[in-house]
Design a protein around this motif. Structure first.
Motif, short mmCIF file in Angstrom:
data_model
loop_
_atom_site.label_atom_id
_atom_site.label_comp_id
_atom_site.label_asym_id
_atom_site.label_seq_id
_atom_site.Cartn_x
_atom_site.Cartn_y
_atom_site.Cartn_z
N VAL A 275 56.31 64.36 -59.36
CA VAL A 275 56.78 63.00 -59.97
C VAL A 275 58.20 64.13 -58.34
O VAL A 275 58.58 65.17 -58.35
N THR A 276 58.11 63.28 -57.21
CA THR A 276 58.37 63.35 -55.90
C THR A 276 60.13 63.78 -55.47
O THR A 276 60.76 64.38 -54.78
N THR A 277 60.74 63.12 -57.00
CA THR A 277 62.45 63.01 -56.59
C THR A 277 62.76 63.58 -56.95
O THR A 277 64.00 63.90 -56.78
N LEU A 278 62.73 64.64 -57.67
CA LEU A 278 63.53 65.95 -58.21
C LEU A 278 63.69 67.07 -57.59
O LEU A 278 62.63 67.68 -56.79
N PHE A 279 65.03 67.57 -57.91
CA PHE A 279 65.44 68.34 -56.69
C PHE A 279 64.60 69.27 -57.85
O PHE A 279 64.32 70.21 -58.43
N PRO A 280 64.48 70.68 -56.48
CA PRO A 280 64.20 71.87 -57.01
C PRO A 280 64.86 72.50 -58.42
O PRO A 280 66.28 72.43 -58.26
N LEU A 281 64.70 73.43 -59.43
CA LEU A 281 65.18 74.30 -60.04
C LEU A 281 66.06 75.21 -59.38
O LEU A 281 64.65 76.20 -58.72
N PRO A 282 67.03 76.12 -60.06
CA PRO A 282 67.08 77.10 -58.75
C PRO A 282 66.73 78.30 -59.74
O PRO A 282 65.39 78.25 -60.53
N PRO A 283 65.87 79.37 -58.77
CA PRO A 283 64.86 80.48 -58.33
C PRO A 283 65.00 81.14 -59.95
O PRO A 283 65.89 81.29 -60.22
N PRO B 90 63.50 61.44 -64.82
CA PRO B 90 63.08 61.26 -63.53
C PRO B 90 65.48 60.48 -62.33
O PRO B 90 65.13 61.19 -62.08
N LEU B 91 66.18 60.13 -63.62
CA LEU B 91 67.01 59.88 -63.79
C LEU B 91 67.86 60.93 -63.04
O LEU B 91 68.96 61.00 -62.68
N SER C 20 55.06 60.10 -53.08
CA SER C 20 54.44 59.35 -53.83
C SER C 20 53.67 58.55 -53.28
O SER C 20 52.32 57.52 -53.92
N PHE C 21 54.20 57.27 -52.78
CA PHE C 21 53.48 56.41 -52.06
C PHE C 21 53.24 54.95 -53.14
O PHE C 21 52.40 54.36 -53.46
N ALA C 22 54.34 55.38 -54.86
CA ALA C 22 53.97 54.32 -55.59
C ALA C 22 54.16 52.98 -55.74
O ALA C 22 54.90 52.35 -55.07
N GLY C 23 52.85 52.88 -55.84
CA GLY C 23 52.59 51.31 -55.77
C GLY C 23 53.19 50.29 -54.04
O GLY C 23 52.69 48.80 -54.00
N GLN C 24 53.14 50.72 -53.51
CA GLN C 24 52.70 51.03 -51.98
C GLN C 24 51.27 50.15 -51.29
O GLN C 24 51.41 49.23 -50.53
N GLN C 25 49.91 50.77 -51.63
CA GLN C 25 49.17 50.48 -51.34
C GLN C 25 48.67 49.36 -52.49
O GLN C 25 48.72 49.59 -53.59
#
Length: 840
Positions: free
Chosen positions: A242-250, A152-153, A82-87
């Motif tokens: 949201v890049t931190t979420l673990f993938p859903l079961p297929p 996200p948690l 996401s680079f959230a807040g990095q630039q």
């Protein structure tokens, strides 16, 4: 093209406009309300000069006045970063000169310390990134904030989380203000307690519906910045995945699907990194064939091995919903750690998982299927275990004979590529149903003996005391392997300066080119080259392919200067201490229960004669698995020559069926490219849930009240190998990266036999996952190394060089605010495990 209107941005132009602008363009295309603006493209950034006239003209066309100026890098707001807040973002910019300065500030932020560090953590180089800049009309909000369309948690996809503040939303983004926090159901009415703070119930419903609409349009859960203006109008200022979420079961629908629960089982075999698609395919095919042979419906495989994000999970839903079994499930999963057991207890309280009769989704684990499986395994296994208890030496001889039989199996060379792939699919059949099954009874005998002895000594045993009797265990092929590598290091001591001063990767390259002196490593790899990290994944390199981890271990061995800390001496000392602990325990028990004590003593001594065979079945399995890998890589080379793959290793990113399709002419190179990209993205994931619900929820992410009672300087895990050790933390994510000093406390996501050469000189072991019966803790006990496993986020909560004390009997890790021990005394020796006091 230097400038482009946000409304004219089309899909697939991220390299031109950056991630943030691409997201805004998608919002506009979806019909959402976004402030007017334009984008200064990456072409301008690469030319190095701001096109001042064009920028001023676009600003005037926007109407002048205050604008928001935001960085939009090409590696920003992507599915895996996401680079959230990095630039930088600059608000309330007014006037042409101020706008030009804000643009230059955004460009300069590419090289800020935080952005450089973030890119390094994501494995990105500066040259791989270019900066676009978004300029938008400034909204003056009455309330603003951030909305996540999935929690996200906890990972729950059916919840929307909103944090908001009155006025500008920068206080939410930079964390400088207390926020009004709302957790909303993804669909349906809002909870009655949400009528507080700066947002009204009507605005929350508006946000909830907008978030779900945006998520559908953009195809994944979104992190959305929003603002309400003085007229009560909702504006969307940004949206990114949201890049931190673990993938859903297929194949699951988190909203309308039947709720299911999955248990992560791969870490029992050291599989913390994602398994290759071919690795999953081979494991599933092997399991399916074995079940067919023993007469069980192979539909069990669909629930026993579920691939989620490249990790191996098991579907526990049938057990959790079973009226007869559900109360026993927390105890069944306790071996996977206390966090998993706590998570299961929470699930049992969830009305969605209330008991009910077995339906189609549970029939794979039906009574009939389970009975057939038990009948095929239990009688012969129980008889073999009793024979092993009666005659342990004969049982060991039979088990090692099975190993030699497997090693002597002749290799075949199929006639063509398709035949090679078919041969690989069935390569393990004979071993899995014959020698491997026949090598298991001694291990079961040892486990039965330990369990019965534990029951007989209930009330006498102290924490960690049973584990103390299992140290220095003989007859373990992994222990023998590690000690043989120590012998290689002894022969290599004349070359110590070369080996210690050169990186393991460079040493491995020189070895492959024949540029290193011979000191016995070639013979070692002929015997043990089939081993490696994540070795049950056929797509994972073996030591024979890449001996870098072996050189990393050798380097650590060569730093041992104290003969008393040499691995053979430590192993022998552990055996003596175990025998003493066993004798003391039985003597103490005889005072109150003499008959039970004598029985327990007999069983524990039998366990010591047999439990070392714990590693043999897997080591036996690795021989045919190595042949599977050889056949598949040879097939991959054939497909590469035919132009159907780019390189032989690409075959590991196909399934067995897909590889056969390729052998018949299918060009699957695009499939491989996408799979490699997904695999590399998942390989960077640091946290994998031990439990996962079909709506994405990680039950272990909920607060753990038990851990809080020890205070902020103590981490709590599961005891795995008794003893106490103090030393500096050495965080290692893969054994090839290890730079361990004698006495270090190794902190790793997980371990398997590919890690164990590092154990010989360690002070202690800490892992984020595991089981007390998994390979790593088993070998740690045998070396007399204290070990604590199942410590959540250990690799991020502990820091490199930090001094800790670990207690393998209680599972506690105490953090000390001192400099690393190996630096304090100026020596290489570091800390060593402390022998716990003898029981009195």
């Amino acid at each position: 093209m230097d400038l482009i209107d946000l409304a004219h941005i089309t899909p697939g132009t991220t390299e031109l406009v950056g991630g943030k602008a691409a997201g805004l363009g998608a919002l506009i295309a979806a019909g959402e309300r976004v402030p007017d603006g334009f984008c200064l493209t990456t072409e301008a950034y690469r030319s190095g000069a701001v096109p001042e006239r064009a920028v001023r003209a676009a600003y005037e066309h926007l109407g002048g006045g205050p604008v928001a100026v935001r960085s939009s890098a090409t590696a920003e707001d992507l599915p895996d970063a996401s680079f959230a807040g990095q630039q930088d973002t600059v608000l309330e910019v007014e006037g042409g000169d101020a706008l030009l300065e804000a643009i230059r500030q955004c460009w300069d932020s590419v090289d800020s310390e935080r952005a450089v560090a973030y890119r390094a953590g994501q494995g990105l180089k500066a040259g791989e990134l270019a900066m676009a800049v978004v300029v938008q009309r400034m909204i003056t909000p009455t309330a603003a904030g951030v909305m996540f369309t999935a929690n996200p948690l906890t990972g729950t996809r059916t919840e929307t989380v909103v944090d908001a503040v009155p006025g500008l939303g920068t206080g939410v983004v930079d964390g400088t203000r207390d926020t009004d926090h709302y957790v909303l159901p993804g669909h349906g009415p809002l909870p009655g307690h949400q009528d507080h703070g700066c947002l009204s119930p009507a605005q929350l419903r508006d946000l909830q519906q907008t978030g779900q609409r945006v998520q559908r349009a953009l195809g994944s859960p979104q992190d959305i910045e929003f603002a309400y203006d003085a007229d009560g109008t909702l504006w969307l200022l940004q949206s990114r995945a949201v890049t931190t979420l673990f993938p859903l079961p297929p194949g699951t629908d988190p909203v309308r699907g039947d709720p299911r629960v999955y248990l992560e089982i791969g870490h029992m075999q050291g599989l913390r990194r994602p398994v290759t698609p071919m690795g999953v395919s081979v494991l599933r095919e092997t399991t399916r064939r074995w079940l067919q042979i023993v007469g069980v419906d192979d539909a069990v495989v669909d629930q026993f091995l579920v691939d989620i994000g490249g990790r191996l999970f098991m579907d526990l839903t049938g057990f959790v919903r079973s009226p007869r079994l559900r109360s026993h499930v927390p105890e069944m999963v306790q071996v996977y750690g206390p966090g998993v057991a706590r998570g299961v207890r929470r699930i049992l309280d969830d009305p969605r998982y209330a008991p009910r009769p077995a339906g189609p989704g549970q029939r794979a684990f039906s009574a009939g299927g389970t009975a057939r499986l038990l009948l095929a395994i239990v009688p012969a296994s129980l008889l073999g275990a009793l024979r092993a208890l009666a005659r342990p030496a004969a049982a060991r001889e039979r088990a090692f004979h099975e190993l030699e039989q497997v090693r002597r199996q002749p290799l075949t060379e199929p006639a063509d590529t398709a035949s090679r792939i078919r041969a690989a699919a069935g390569q393990q059949d004979a071993t899995m149903t014959g020698p491997m099954m026949r090598s298991l009874p001694p291990l079961w005998a040892a486990l039965i003996a330990q369990g019965v002895a534990d029951g007989l000594l209930r009330g006498v045993l102290r924490p960690g005391e049973l584990n103390a009797t299992l140290r220095g265990m003989p007859h373990n092929v992994t222990t023998q392997m590690d000690l043989e590598l120590w012998s290689v290091s002894e022969a290599a001591r004349p070359h110590r300066e070369l080996l210690v001063s050169t990186g393991p990767d460079e040493l491995a390259a020189r070895f492959s080119r024949g540029e290193l002196p011979e000191f016995g490593l070639t013979a070692f790899l002929e015997e043990y080259g089939i081993r490696g990290s994540a070795e049950i994944d056929v797509g994972s390199p073996r030591w024979a392919d890449d001996p870098t981890p072996v050189f990393a271990a050798l380097t650590g061995y060569l730093r041992v200067s104290d003969p008393e800390q040499a691995p053979p001496a430590r192993f022998a000392r552990a055996a003596v201490e175990a025998e003493a602990a066993l004798a003391d325990l039985i003597d103490r028990a005889k005072r109150t229960r003499p008959l039970r004590a004598r029985c327990a003593g007999f069983l524990l001594r039998r366990s010591r004669e047999l439990a070392g065979l714990r590693e043999l079945p897997k080591f036996l399995w690795l021989t045919p698995l190595a042949e599977v890998r050889r056949q598949l890589l040879t097939a991959g080379a054939d497909l590469t020559e035919r132009g159907l793959l780019e390189q032989p290793e690409d075959v590991m990113f196909l399934t067995l069926d897909e590889a056969l399709d390729a052998a018949h002419g299918a060009d699957l190179r695009p499939v491989v490219t996408g799979r490699r990209r997904e695999h590399h993205r998942e390989a960077r994931r640091r946290q994998v849930p031990g439990l996962l619900l079909s709506d994405g929820t990680n039950p272990q992410a909920l607060p753990d009240d038990a851990a809080a009672e020890y205070g902020p300087d103590v981490l709590v895990g599961q005891p795995a190998a008794t003893g106490v050790a103090t030393g500096p933390v050495r965080i290692v994510h893969h054994p090839s990266e290890a730079r361990v000093q004698p006495g270090d406390i190794l902190v790793a996501p997980t371990t398997d036999p590919g890690w164990t050469p590092l154990f010989l000189t360690l002070g202690g072991l800490v892992t984020e996952t595991g089981s007390t019966i998994a390979h790593g803790p088993t070998v740690a006990r045998e070396y007399g190394i204290p070990a604590v496993i199942c410590v959540p986020d250990a690799t991020t909560r502990l820091t490199e060089g930090q001094v800790v004390t670990i207690d393998g009997a209680t599972g506690l890790i105490r953090m000390h605010d001192t400099e690393p021990l190996s630096h304090r005394d100026g020596s290489e020796q570091g800390a060593v495990p402390e022998t716990p006091p003898a029981p009195s």
